[in-house]
Design an enzyme around this catalytic site. Structure first.
Site, PDB file in Angstrom:
ATOM      1  N   ALA A 417      -3.672   0.271   5.439  1.00 55.96           N
ATOM      2  CA  ALA A 417      -4.038  -0.404   7.605  1.00 55.96           C
ATOM      3  C   ALA A 417      -4.327  -0.694   7.435  1.00 55.96           C
ATOM      4  CB  ALA A 417      -4.582   1.524   7.907  1.00 55.96           C
ATOM      5  N   GLY A 420      -6.127  -1.731  11.873  1.00 54.34           N
ATOM      6  CA  GLY A 420      -5.028  -1.243  13.016  1.00 54.34           C
ATOM      7  C   GLY A 420      -4.428  -0.984  13.882  1.00 54.34           C
ATOM      8  N   LYS A 422      -0.725  -1.736  13.579  1.00 53.60           N
ATOM      9  CA  LYS A 422       0.543  -1.272  13.122  1.00 53.60           C
ATOM     10  C   LYS A 422      -0.371   0.568  13.211  1.00 53.60           C
ATOM     11  CE  LYS A 422       2.930  -4.444   9.875  1.00 53.60           C
ATOM     12  NZ  LYS A 422       1.871  -5.097   9.693  1.00 53.60           N
ATOM     13  N   ASP A 490       2.045  -1.259   3.897  1.00 50.69           N
ATOM     14  CA  ASP A 490       1.935  -2.733   4.342  1.00 50.69           C
ATOM     15  C   ASP A 490       0.932  -3.477   3.483  1.00 50.69           C
ATOM     16  OD1 ASP A 490       1.881  -4.802   5.829  1.00 50.69           O
ATOM     17  OD2 ASP A 490       1.021  -4.490   6.982  1.00 50.69           O
ATOM     18  N   CYS A 543       4.040  -9.471   4.089  1.00 46.11           N
ATOM     19  CA  CYS A 543       4.689 -10.309   5.313  1.00 46.11           C
ATOM     20  C   CYS A 543       4.798 -11.426   4.060  1.00 46.11           C
ATOM     21  CB  CYS A 543       3.043 -10.469   6.550  1.00 46.11           C
ATOM     22  SG  CYS A 543       2.012  -9.957   5.619  1.00 46.11           S
TER      23      CYS A 543
HETATM   24  C1  LIG Z   1      -1.504  -6.430   4.688  1.00 46.61           C
HETATM   25  S1  LIG Z   1      -2.673  -5.717   5.176  1.00 46.61           S
HETATM   26  C2  LIG Z   1      -2.358  -4.735   5.878  1.00 46.61           C
HETATM   27  C3  LIG Z   1      -2.453  -4.899   7.582  1.00 46.61           C
HETATM   28  C4  LIG Z   1      -2.471  -3.616   8.249  1.00 46.61           C
HETATM   29  N1  LIG Z   1      -1.299  -2.940   8.379  1.00 46.61           N
HETATM   30  C5  LIG Z   1      -2.393  -3.976  10.359  1.00 46.61           C
HETATM   31  O1  LIG Z   1      -0.884  -4.034  10.133  1.00 46.61           O
HETATM   32  O2  LIG Z   1      -2.730  -4.405  10.510  1.00 46.61           O
HETATM   33  C6  LIG Z   1      -2.900  -5.195   3.665  1.00 46.61           C
HETATM   34  C7  LIG Z   1      -3.933  -4.383   3.489  1.00 46.61           C
HETATM   35  O3  LIG Z   1      -4.038  -3.786   1.816  1.00 46.61           O
HETATM   36  C8  LIG Z   1      -5.418  -3.596   1.767  1.00 46.61           C
HETATM   37  N2  LIG Z   1      -5.083  -2.860   0.608  1.00 46.61           N
HETATM   38  C9  LIG Z   1      -5.560  -4.177  -0.621  1.00 46.61           C
HETATM   39  N3  LIG Z   1      -5.498  -3.199  -1.650  1.00 46.61           N
HETATM   40  C10 LIG Z   1      -5.707  -1.302  -1.381  1.00 46.61           C
HETATM   41  C11 LIG Z   1      -5.712  -0.448  -2.268  1.00 46.61           C
HETATM   42  N4  LIG Z   1      -5.507  -0.774  -3.510  1.00 46.61           N
HETATM   43  N5  LIG Z   1      -5.920   0.629  -1.314  1.00 46.61           N
HETATM   44  C12 LIG Z   1      -5.760   0.267  -0.005  1.00 46.61           C
HETATM   45  N6  LIG Z   1      -5.570  -0.573   0.363  1.00 46.61           N
HETATM   46  C13 LIG Z   1      -4.875  -1.765  -0.239  1.00 46.61           C
HETATM   47  C14 LIG Z   1      -6.302  -4.898   2.529  1.00 46.61           C
HETATM   48  O4  LIG Z   1      -7.283  -4.553   2.700  1.00 46.61           O
HETATM   49  C15 LIG Z   1      -5.663  -4.974   3.664  1.00 46.61           C
HETATM   50  O5  LIG Z   1      -6.004  -3.963   4.647  1.00 46.61           O
END
Ligand SMILES: C[S@@+](CC[C@H](N)C(=O)[O-])C[C@H]1O[C@@H](n2cnc3c(N)ncnc32)[C@H](O)[C@@H]1O
Length: 590
Positions: A417, A420, A422, A490, A543
């Site tokens: 997330a 936040g 999305k 995401d 992305c």
């Molecule tokens: C592309 S960003 C998400 C952006 C978010 N959905 C938004 O729209 O604001 C990817 C996210 O994956 C999280 N992430 C990376 N590895 C992860 C894991 N093993 N478990 C949970 N979250 C993870 C990162 O901390 C990051 O915030």
């Protein structure tokens, strides 16, 4: 009326963005001691009272509370004297944190406090932050240090641009963060200089290889032209070749700057020789660079690193790869998502026009919930953002939650997330009814959800939003025991889809980075799939338009006979005018 400012709040204010420093400088000059509280009075205006509890430490470690009140005109003078009368006072905290430079999803700036507004209104303050090309701040990279120091005199635009470029290169960090960091420390800088500095930083990063070709062509010893000297020359060549500024100005400004770097004058001579060569032969060289073979043109004329240029040529063919590179060489607009549940889109656009009279605002065909805007400065601040009516989000990224199509009353997992962006969109689409569990591994990202909850009025209605810190590749009993109707995944990625808004990414990424992300992306997909109920829908989003991170990952679902790929799409700068983005919609058969 009055606003109360504790010392903690005052620290926030002093550490706020550059645009507020005129007043903030006044505030900073107040004799304060830790534990003291001030009462500020503003005649007849809306005031948000901010109070920060806890003692000392960094802003981010304190809990902040907030209260909005409309006061009747008081007519009373300021308890602090005339200095605060008729001035804008906005306390904002930039939340510069997180972990993965490749993540380019939601916003990373959190507004924490508006301390007060008075006679001059907000517009003056906003104008001071004239960052024409800055879209939303980027995802975390190496972070500028947070300091309270402010410079008393302002560096010139070109000098500051060179400092930013040095820091971006040295720390492999995000340009927008370093830019904000330095601009905040130059409060007295003229808004036009801020805008120029911003243009120069992004422009040099977008055209770096091409600028270097010009410099190297005329340097006696190219390898000796490095560090600040090279950056100062890049700035000048960018002005000459891309902005088409009169050479006399670009050259004389560069020479002044180089003289300050090396008062002995030796480098001045080097710079002069190079820039006069560019002035005489620049056009010819640009023509030569553009008419080279596609691979060489992508690299030399369009500043795409060779490894990436080669990939694009293979994937897209020459014509499309060149169109992509050209699209990425231009400053992108800022894309906004409008909360159409709370206001009519035309009313929001009308307010945008009033607040940003010189900005260009474009509505998007078939997407009344989106607008594109140029020349509005930083849209992370201001009433519309604060009220949750606008969110900064790329047009393609906006599609992920829409493809998921969550329904009111459903149980939705927002996996990864982040901060936040999305999550809020999901809530809007669900008409604020149902349950959203927003999960991320990074607590610093999740800290922004408090602000999302407030801005998005997520406590209204019957929506239950739970925020959970967890590694989604591992067992998480709270999630594994409850199957979700829909899952938005995401994933973290290289961010190679965001080269227009984060031009430095092209210089920081390597070929190996793409493959390096794939195991995590796959693991996240495998686990998220298990958390989906039969008949449920999962959207995998990334992305990046690089196939390994998109369809290459989704391919693993072939091993799941109960999975059905309903659709998949890649958005691209050259065909869609958006960031590079991929999304797949998967259904779990009953
Ligand atoms: C592309 S960003 C998400 C952006 C978010 N959905 C938004 O729209 O604001 C990817 C996210 O994956 C999280 N992430 C990376 N590895 C992860 C894991 N093993 N478990 C949970 N979250 C993870 C990162 O901390 C990051 O915030």
């Amino acid at each position: 009326m009055h606003a109360e400012l504790g010392v903690g709040a005052l620290e926030e204010v002093v550490d706020g963005p550059h645009r507020d420093h005129q007043l903030l400088g006044d505030l900073a000059a107040l004799p304060t001691a830790r534990g003291e509280r001030h009462h500020l009075e503003f005649p007849g205006r809306e005031v948000v009272r901010t109070f920060v509890d806890g003692e000392g430490g960094r802003a981010g470690s304190r809990a902040a509370g907030r209260e909005l009140r409309r006061h009747p005109p008081a007519g009373a003078g300021s308890a602090l004297g005339p200095v605060h009368q008729g001035r804008v006072c906005v306390g904002l905290r930039r939340q510069e944190r997180g972990a993965d430079p490749g993540e380019a999803g939601g916003g990373v700036v959190q507004r924490v406090a508006v301390v007060g507004a008075a006679r001059n209104g907000m517009r003056g303050a906003r104008k001071a932050r004239a960052d024409p090309t800055s879209a939303r701040p980027g995802r975390p990279g190496a972070m500028p240090p947070r300091r309270h120091a402010k410079s008393s005199s302002s560096p010139a635009a070109r000098e500051l641009a060179v400092r930013v470029l040095r820091d971006v290169a040295r720390a492999q960090g995000f340009s927008n963060r370093w830019l904000s960091h330095h601009l905040e420390r130059a409060p007295a800088m003229d808004p036009r200089d801020r805008a120029l500095c911003t243009t120069l930083v992004y422009g040099v990063l977008r055209h770096r290889e091409r600028l270097d070709r010009h410099i190297d062509r005329h340097a006696h010893r190219p390898q000796g032209v490095r560090g600040e000297l090279r950056d100062a020359l890049r700035v000048a060549v960018f002005e000459m070749r891309e902005l088409q500024r009169p050479s006399a100005i670009a050259v004389s400004e560069a020479l002044k700057l180089v003289q300050t770097l090396d008062p002995s004058g030796r480098l001045r001579g080097v710079a002069q020789a190079i820039l006069s060569g560019v002035d005489r032969h620049g056009e010819t060289l640009d023509h030569t660079l553009a008419s080279a073979s596609p691979l060489d043109a992508l690299e030399g004329r369009w500043s795409i690193p060779r490894w990436l240029a080669g990939r694009w040529l293979k994937q897209l063919g020459a014509e499309r790869a060149l169109r992509r590179a050209e699209a990425l060489s231009l400053p992108p607009p800022i894309d906004l998502r409008l909360d159409t549940a709370h206001a009519d889109p035309s009313a929001i656009v009308q307010r945008l026009r009033e607040e940003h009279p010189v900005a260009e605002i474009e509505t998007v065909p078939d997407a009344p919930w989106s607008v594109r805007i140029r020349g509005a400065g930083d849209l992370f601040y201001g009433a519309l953002h604060d009220e949750g009516l606008i969110s900064v989000q790329g047009l393609a990224a906006q599609q992920a939650a829409r493809l998921l199509a969550p329904q009111p009353g459903e149980r939705v997992l927002d996996a990864c997330a982040g901060m936040g962006v999305k999550t809020l969109q999901l809530a809007e689409l669900m008409q604020r009814r149902g349950t959203i569990v927003a999960v991320d591994a990074d607590p610093k990202q999740l800290a922004a959800h408090e602000d999302v909850r407030r801005r998005g009025r997520l406590d209204e209605g019957t929506l239950d939003v739970r925020v959970l810190q967890a590694d989604l590749t591992a067992d998480v009993p709270a999630l594994d025991d409850a199957r979700f109707d829909r899952v938005l995944l995401d994933v973290p990625c290289t961010g190679l889809g965001n080269l227009a808004r984060h031009p430095e990414i092209r210089w920081h990424r390597r070929f190996e980075d793409i493959a390096a992300r794939v195991p995590l992306q796959r693991a996240l997909l495998e686990r998220s799939w298990r958390r989906l109920r039969s008949g449920g829908t999962l959207v995998y989003a990334v992305c990046s338009a690089e196939p390994e991170e998109g369809s290459g990952v989704v391919d693993i679902m072939r091993a799941h006979p109960e999975s059905e790929l309903l659709s998949e799409r890649t958005w691209s700068p050259e065909n869609d005018g958006t960031e590079g983005f991929y999304a797949a919609v998967l259904r779990r058969r009953d």
